[in-house]
Structure formats: structure tokens, C-alpha cells
Write a protein that holds these residues in place. Structure first.
Motif, PDB file in Angstrom:
ATOM      1  N   GLN A  54       0.816  -1.218   0.000  1.00  0.00           N
ATOM      2  CA  GLN A  54       0.000   0.000   0.000  1.00  0.00           C
ATOM      3  C   GLN A  54       0.851   1.270   0.000  1.00  0.00           C
ATOM      4  N   ASP A  98       4.337   3.569  -1.448  1.00  0.00           N
ATOM      5  CA  ASP A  98       5.159   3.763  -2.640  1.00  0.00           C
ATOM      6  C   ASP A  98       6.587   3.272  -2.425  1.00  0.00           C
ATOM      7  N   GLU A  99       7.083   3.385  -1.193  1.00  0.00           N
ATOM      8  CA  GLU A  99       8.453   2.973  -0.880  1.00  0.00           C
ATOM      9  C   GLU A  99       8.528   2.567   0.581  1.00  0.00           C
ATOM     10  N   MET A 107       4.431   7.439   1.156  1.00  0.00           N
ATOM     11  CA  MET A 107       3.095   7.257   0.610  1.00  0.00           C
ATOM     12  C   MET A 107       2.715   8.483  -0.201  1.00  0.00           C
ATOM     13  N   LYS A 108       1.840   8.306  -1.124  1.00  0.00           N
ATOM     14  CA  LYS A 108       1.397   9.396  -2.007  1.00  0.00           C
ATOM     15  C   LYS A 108       2.578  10.129  -2.620  1.00  0.00           C
ATOM     16  N   GLN A 109       3.601   9.424  -2.983  1.00  0.00           N
ATOM     17  CA  GLN A 109       4.800   9.852  -3.692  1.00  0.00           C
ATOM     18  C   GLN A 109       5.678  10.846  -2.938  1.00  0.00           C
ATOM     19  N   ARG A 163       6.653  11.353   3.326  1.00  0.00           N
ATOM     20  CA  ARG A 163       7.610  10.380   3.869  1.00  0.00           C
ATOM     21  C   ARG A 163       7.558  10.388   5.390  1.00  0.00           C
TER      22      ARG A 163
END
Length: 91
Positions: free
Chosen positions: A24, A26-27, A59-61, A64
């Protein structure tokens, strides 16, 4: 063997939760999840405790989280913890 070490079932559950949460985001630099329960409670969707520790969660690019630590020590519903169900007993 120590009694507080997770058994094979708990280790498998921990790994599944790590994969589910990581998918869920992005990283993820590192995430560790420790879920303590017994088979009867697990079948009912309940756990005794959940501990989540993560580093470098993105999350959400652009959002962080450098470090995340969550510890819940009470019997609660997995659904209410992971997806925020309002019909289950909240953690």
C-alpha cells in the motif's frame, strides 16, 4: 525454546501483514510487524497485540515518514486495526 518467540503461524501472519502494508506504500526501507494471537482468536479475526516498526515509509509519492512505531497491547479486531471497520471492536 522461549515462550515469547512467535510460532510458525505467527511468523507467517507477520510476514503477510508486512507484505500487505508494504504493497500500500510507494516505498519502504524497512518494516517489521509482530502480531501475537492464538489460533482460536485468529479464526475470529482477533489478536492479542500488534507492534509495527518502520523506517523510510513513503506514501502518495511525496509524504515520507522517517520512523513509525505503533504498539497495541489489547485484544482487538484485525479488521478494525487494518481497515478501520466501525462494526468491529476498535483497538
Amino acid at each position: 525454546m522461549e515462550s515469547n518467540k512467535p510460532d510458525v503461524g505467527e511468523r507467517a501472519l507477520n510476514k503477510m501483514a508486512e507484505v500487505a502494508i508494504s504493497s500500500q506504500l510507494d516505498e519502504v526501507e524497512n518494516i517489521d510487524i509482530a502480531i501475537s494471537t492464538d489460533p482460536v482468536k485468529l479464526v475470529q479475526g482477533k489478536v492479542d497485540s500488534v507492534a509495527i516498526s518502520g523506517q523510510g515509509l513513503v506514501m502518495k509519492q511525496d509524504l515520507r515518514m522517517e520512523t513509525l512505531e505503533v504498539n497495541i497491547v489489547q485484544s482487538c479486531s484485525l479488521a478494525s486495526f487494518f481497515i478501520g471497520s466501525t462494526t468491529s471492536r476498535p483497538c
